[in-house]
Write an enzyme that holds these catalytic residues in place. Structure first.
Site, PDB file in Angstrom:
ATOM      1  N   HIS A 107      44.304  38.418  51.012  1.00 27.16           N
ATOM      2  CA  HIS A 107      43.587  38.661  52.086  1.00 27.16           C
ATOM      3  C   HIS A 107      42.405  37.931  52.620  1.00 27.16           C
ATOM      4  CE1 HIS A 107      40.246  41.616  50.271  1.00 27.16           C
ATOM      5  NE2 HIS A 107      40.285  40.478  49.655  1.00 27.16           N
ATOM      6  N   CYS A 123      34.944  35.198  49.763  1.00 28.80           N
ATOM      7  CA  CYS A 123      36.035  36.067  50.423  1.00 28.80           C
ATOM      8  C   CYS A 123      36.366  35.618  51.813  1.00 28.80           C
ATOM      9  CB  CYS A 123      35.635  37.529  50.302  1.00 28.80           C
ATOM     10  SG  CYS A 123      35.545  38.147  48.592  1.00 28.80           S
ATOM     11  N   HIS A 173      42.785  34.860  49.455  1.00 26.50           N
ATOM     12  CA  HIS A 173      42.721  35.029  48.082  1.00 26.50           C
ATOM     13  C   HIS A 173      43.347  36.128  47.625  1.00 26.50           C
ATOM     14  CE1 HIS A 173      39.042  37.246  49.115  1.00 26.50           C
ATOM     15  NE2 HIS A 173      39.231  38.102  48.178  1.00 26.50           N
ATOM     16  N   HIS A 186      52.985  41.467  47.497  1.00 27.70           N
ATOM     17  CA  HIS A 186      53.250  40.058  47.750  1.00 27.70           C
ATOM     18  C   HIS A 186      53.233  39.521  49.252  1.00 27.70           C
ATOM     19  CE1 HIS A 186      54.265  40.304  43.599  1.00 27.70           C
ATOM     20  NE2 HIS A 186      54.180  39.057  43.565  1.00 27.70           N
TER      21      HIS A 186
END
Ligand code: NI
Length: 146
Positions: free
Chosen positions: A20, A39, A45, A86
């Site tokens: 995300h 983030c 990541h 995934h």
């Protein structure tokens, strides 16, 4: 045994890996970086999420079970894992085209999906994002919208 009044919960744990990026068009580039830090990295990541769900229901007198684990597993696989595992939460899950894929929002989206499980009542969804943080959602009478 009279079991109509008993409250028994069944807990089950699943794992999925997903990527995300925390970013919102409601903030400027600078503010996004300030709020989300690393983030907010444009390339995203990944996390190894642990999803724990609890359901409750009447114990079937014949089987002694609230729900068959095989039914529950198949439902979670079909409605959550197939689409999330995934994958990129931002790109591959429609709900996160508009909402930021934080784990708070992930709990709500997964709750919304699993609430439709026909054989038991969904009580709670808990997601562990890292070893140090986890989030929990138990639904709302106002509806479960992001
Ligand atoms: Ni993250």
């Amino acid at each position: 045994m009279k079991n109509d009044l008993l409250h028994v919960e069944l807990g089950r744990r699943y794992k999925f890996a997903a990527s995300h990026r925390l970013h919102t068009p409601r903030l400027s580039e600078e503010e996004n970086y300030r709020v989300f830090g690393k983030c907010n990295n444009p390339h995203g990541h990944g996390h190894n999420y642990v999803l724990e769900i609890s359901v409750s229901g009447k114990i079937d007198p014949a089987t002694g079970m609230i729900a068959n684990l095989a039914d529950l597993d198949a439902f979670v696989e079909r409605h959550v894992l197939e689409e999330f595992d995934h994958h990129s939460l931002n790109d591959d899950v429609t709900a996160f085209h508009d909402a930021v894929p934080t784990t708070e929002n992930l709990c709500i989206e997964i709750f919304r999906r699993l609430q439709k499980f026909p054989h038991a009542k969904l009580e709670r969804v808990r997601i562990q994002e890292t070893g140090n943080n986890s989030f929990e959602y138990a639904g709302s009478t106002e509806g479960n919208h992001l």
